[in-house]
Design a protein around this motif. Structure first.
Motif, PDB file in Angstrom:
ATOM      1  N   VAL A  64      21.636  58.340  64.607  1.00 33.08           N
ATOM      2  CA  VAL A  64      22.864  59.012  64.202  1.00 33.08           C
ATOM      3  C   VAL A  64      23.051  58.851  62.697  1.00 33.08           C
ATOM      4  CG1 VAL A  64      25.361  59.136  64.609  1.00 33.08           C
ATOM      5  CG2 VAL A  64      23.866  58.289  66.414  1.00 33.08           C
ATOM      6  N   PRO A  65      23.327  59.953  61.960  1.00 36.24           N
ATOM      7  CA  PRO A  65      23.639  59.797  60.539  1.00 36.24           C
ATOM      8  C   PRO A  65      24.968  59.058  60.373  1.00 36.24           C
ATOM      9  CG  PRO A  65      23.993  62.069  61.219  1.00 36.24           C
ATOM     10  CD  PRO A  65      23.408  61.343  62.391  1.00 36.24           C
ATOM     11  N   LYS A  66      25.062  58.262  59.322  1.00 33.91           N
ATOM     12  CA  LYS A  66      26.280  57.469  59.083  1.00 33.91           C
ATOM     13  C   LYS A  66      27.320  58.309  58.343  1.00 33.91           C
ATOM     14  CE  LYS A  66      24.418  52.810  59.088  1.00 33.91           C
ATOM     15  NZ  LYS A  66      24.367  51.537  58.359  1.00 33.91           N
ATOM     16  N   ILE A  67      27.744  59.383  59.012  1.00 31.48           N
ATOM     17  CA  ILE A  67      28.799  60.235  58.474  1.00 31.48           C
ATOM     18  C   ILE A  67      29.441  60.965  59.645  1.00 31.48           C
ATOM     19  CG2 ILE A  67      27.257  62.187  58.024  1.00 31.48           C
ATOM     20  CD1 ILE A  67      28.935  62.749  55.484  1.00 31.48           C
ATOM     21  N   SER A  68      30.757  61.048  59.627  1.00 33.84           N
ATOM     22  CA  SER A  68      31.469  61.687  60.735  1.00 33.84           C
ATOM     23  C   SER A  68      31.188  63.179  60.825  1.00 33.84           C
ATOM     24  CB  SER A  68      32.980  61.470  60.587  1.00 33.84           C
ATOM     25  OG  SER A  68      33.315  60.115  60.786  1.00 33.84           O
ATOM     26  N   THR A  69      31.282  63.845  59.693  1.00 37.57           N
ATOM     27  CA  THR A  69      31.085  65.291  59.664  1.00 37.57           C
ATOM     28  C   THR A  69      29.963  65.611  58.690  1.00 37.57           C
ATOM     29  OG1 THR A  69      33.437  65.627  60.135  1.00 37.57           O
ATOM     30  CG2 THR A  69      32.205  67.528  59.309  1.00 37.57           C
ATOM     31  N   LEU A  70      28.791  65.846  59.223  1.00 37.89           N
ATOM     32  CA  LEU A  70      27.633  66.212  58.412  1.00 37.89           C
ATOM     33  C   LEU A  70      27.693  67.706  58.150  1.00 37.89           C
ATOM     34  CD1 LEU A  70      24.898  65.248  57.184  1.00 37.89           C
ATOM     35  CD2 LEU A  70      23.862  65.962  59.332  1.00 37.89           C
ATOM     36  N   PRO A  71      27.783  68.129  56.882  1.00 43.75           N
ATOM     37  CA  PRO A  71      27.795  69.557  56.588  1.00 43.75           C
ATOM     38  C   PRO A  71      26.475  70.204  57.039  1.00 43.75           C
ATOM     39  CG  PRO A  71      28.407  68.260  54.654  1.00 43.75           C
ATOM     40  CD  PRO A  71      27.898  67.301  55.685  1.00 43.75           C
ATOM     41  N   VAL A  72      26.562  71.454  57.416  1.00 43.71           N
ATOM     42  CA  VAL A  72      25.404  72.236  57.891  1.00 43.71           C
ATOM     43  C   VAL A  72      24.508  71.426  58.828  1.00 43.71           C
ATOM     44  CG1 VAL A  72      25.445  73.895  55.985  1.00 43.71           C
ATOM     45  CG2 VAL A  72      24.033  71.865  55.762  1.00 43.71           C
ATOM     46  N   HIS A  73      25.137  70.781  59.805  1.00 47.63           N
ATOM     47  CA  HIS A  73      24.410  69.882  60.696  1.00 47.63           C
ATOM     48  C   HIS A  73      23.432  70.620  61.611  1.00 47.63           C
ATOM     49  CE1 HIS A  73      27.855  71.154  63.057  1.00 47.63           C
ATOM     50  NE2 HIS A  73      27.294  70.672  64.157  1.00 47.63           N
ATOM     51  N   GLU A  74      23.729  71.831  62.021  1.00 49.97           N
ATOM     52  CA  GLU A  74      22.808  72.537  62.912  1.00 49.97           C
ATOM     53  C   GLU A  74      21.507  72.928  62.207  1.00 49.97           C
ATOM     54  OE1 GLU A  74      25.190  75.523  64.854  1.00 49.97           O
ATOM     55  OE2 GLU A  74      26.035  74.035  66.224  1.00 49.97           O
ATOM     56  N   PRO A  75      21.541  73.475  60.973  1.00 50.66           N
ATOM     57  CA  PRO A  75      20.269  73.728  60.272  1.00 50.66           C
ATOM     58  C   PRO A  75      19.482  72.440  60.006  1.00 50.66           C
ATOM     59  CG  PRO A  75      22.038  74.998  59.265  1.00 50.66           C
ATOM     60  CD  PRO A  75      22.679  74.075  60.264  1.00 50.66           C
ATOM     61  N   ARG A  76      20.168  71.352  59.717  1.00 55.45           N
ATOM     62  CA  ARG A  76      19.471  70.077  59.513  1.00 55.45           C
ATOM     63  C   ARG A  76      18.810  69.616  60.798  1.00 55.45           C
ATOM     64  NH1 ARG A  76      22.325  66.026  55.271  1.00 55.45           N
ATOM     65  NH2 ARG A  76      22.919  67.583  53.740  1.00 55.45           N
ATOM     66  N   ALA A  77      19.487  69.791  61.919  1.00 61.19           N
ATOM     67  CA  ALA A  77      18.905  69.419  63.212  1.00 61.19           C
ATOM     68  C   ALA A  77      17.636  70.226  63.459  1.00 61.19           C
ATOM     69  CB  ALA A  77      19.915  69.645  64.336  1.00 61.19           C
ATOM     70  N   ARG A  78      17.662  71.529  63.177  1.00 54.43           N
ATOM     71  CA  ARG A  78      16.472  72.370  63.375  1.00 54.43           C
ATOM     72  C   ARG A  78      15.327  71.919  62.472  1.00 54.43           C
ATOM     73  NH1 ARG A  78      20.593  76.263  63.850  1.00 54.43           N
ATOM     74  NH2 ARG A  78      20.296  76.976  61.708  1.00 54.43           N
ATOM     75  N   ALA A  79      15.639  71.548  61.232  1.00 61.42           N
ATOM     76  CA  ALA A  79      14.601  71.076  60.305  1.00 61.42           C
ATOM     77  C   ALA A  79      13.961  69.783  60.828  1.00 61.42           C
ATOM     78  CB  ALA A  79      15.181  70.864  58.907  1.00 61.42           C
ATOM     79  N   ILE A  80      14.769  68.895  61.343  1.00 67.33           N
ATOM     80  CA  ILE A  80      14.237  67.633  61.887  1.00 67.33           C
ATOM     81  C   ILE A  80      13.390  67.907  63.119  1.00 67.33           C
ATOM     82  CG2 ILE A  80      14.915  65.497  63.046  1.00 67.33           C
ATOM     83  CD1 ILE A  80      17.001  65.170  60.846  1.00 67.33           C
TER      84      ILE A  80
END
Length: 185
Positions: free
Chosen positions: A8-24
């Motif tokens: 889990v990233p240590k941030i409550s609200t990760l901006p553009v989290h869905e594109p980051r998830a796809r990249a990972i």
């Protein structure tokens, strides 16, 4: 017993989290850690997840304990605000990084405001220090974010620190590694 190894990233609200998830996910597929296509190897919802792949052996401490022969062995990606705690044996203890006082009861009660997104922050009732809830100290690793990566039944194998560091680099944020034991199926 079912286990989960959650990053889990240590941030409550990760901006553009869905594109980051796809990249990972693309990175994990390229490294042959998970399979690209979704299958019914997950635990939650419709049970769809990315199944374990042979390269997973390269990112854990005990490859012989990976769940290759288990029906639940996939990576599930959560892209909504969620609380990740150890569950079995969870002590609900937390401390303030500023005054070092125990504030677990107040912090965990504040999750009623955090969960629906009314706030990302918590204020220490002892000294007034305010920060993202992930900035407080937890006796046991916990994560609070709108992005989480749940590796089902991978916990006994244990992630290598280099893998967790590389994961953090991909997110461009520090991560928390939460190990969960669930009872039943």
């Amino acid at each position: 017993m079912i286990t989960q190894s959650i990053i889990v990233p240590k941030i409550s609200t990760l901006p553009v989290h869905e594109p980051r998830a796809r990249a990972i996910l693309r990175w994990l597929v390229r490294k042959d850690i998970i399979q690209e296509q979704l299958t019914t190897c997950g635990r939650t919802g419709n049970h769809m997840a990315h199944a374990i792949a042979p390269g997973a052996r390269n990112v854990v401490l005990k490859p012989e304990l990976l769940p290759f022969d288990e029906p639940i062995n996939g990576l599930e990606v959560i892209t909504k605000r969620c609380i990740y705690t150890p569950q079995v044996g969870f002590l609900e203890e937390a401390g303030c990084p500023e005054c070092r006082q125990e504030i677990g009861e107040a912090l965990f009660e504040s999750l009623e405001e955090w969960m629906p997104g009314h706030t990302d922050n918590f204020t220490c009732p002892e000294c007034g220090h305010e920060d993202d809830i992930n900035g407080f100290l937890f006796l046991q690793p916990c994560g609070f974010s709108n992005l989480g990566f749940i590796f089902n039944n991978w916990a006994p194998a244990g992630f290598k620190q280099e893998f967790l560091d590389e994961f953090a680099d991909w997110l461009d944020l520090p991560v928390t590694h939460v190990v969960v034991q669930l009872q039943g199926k």
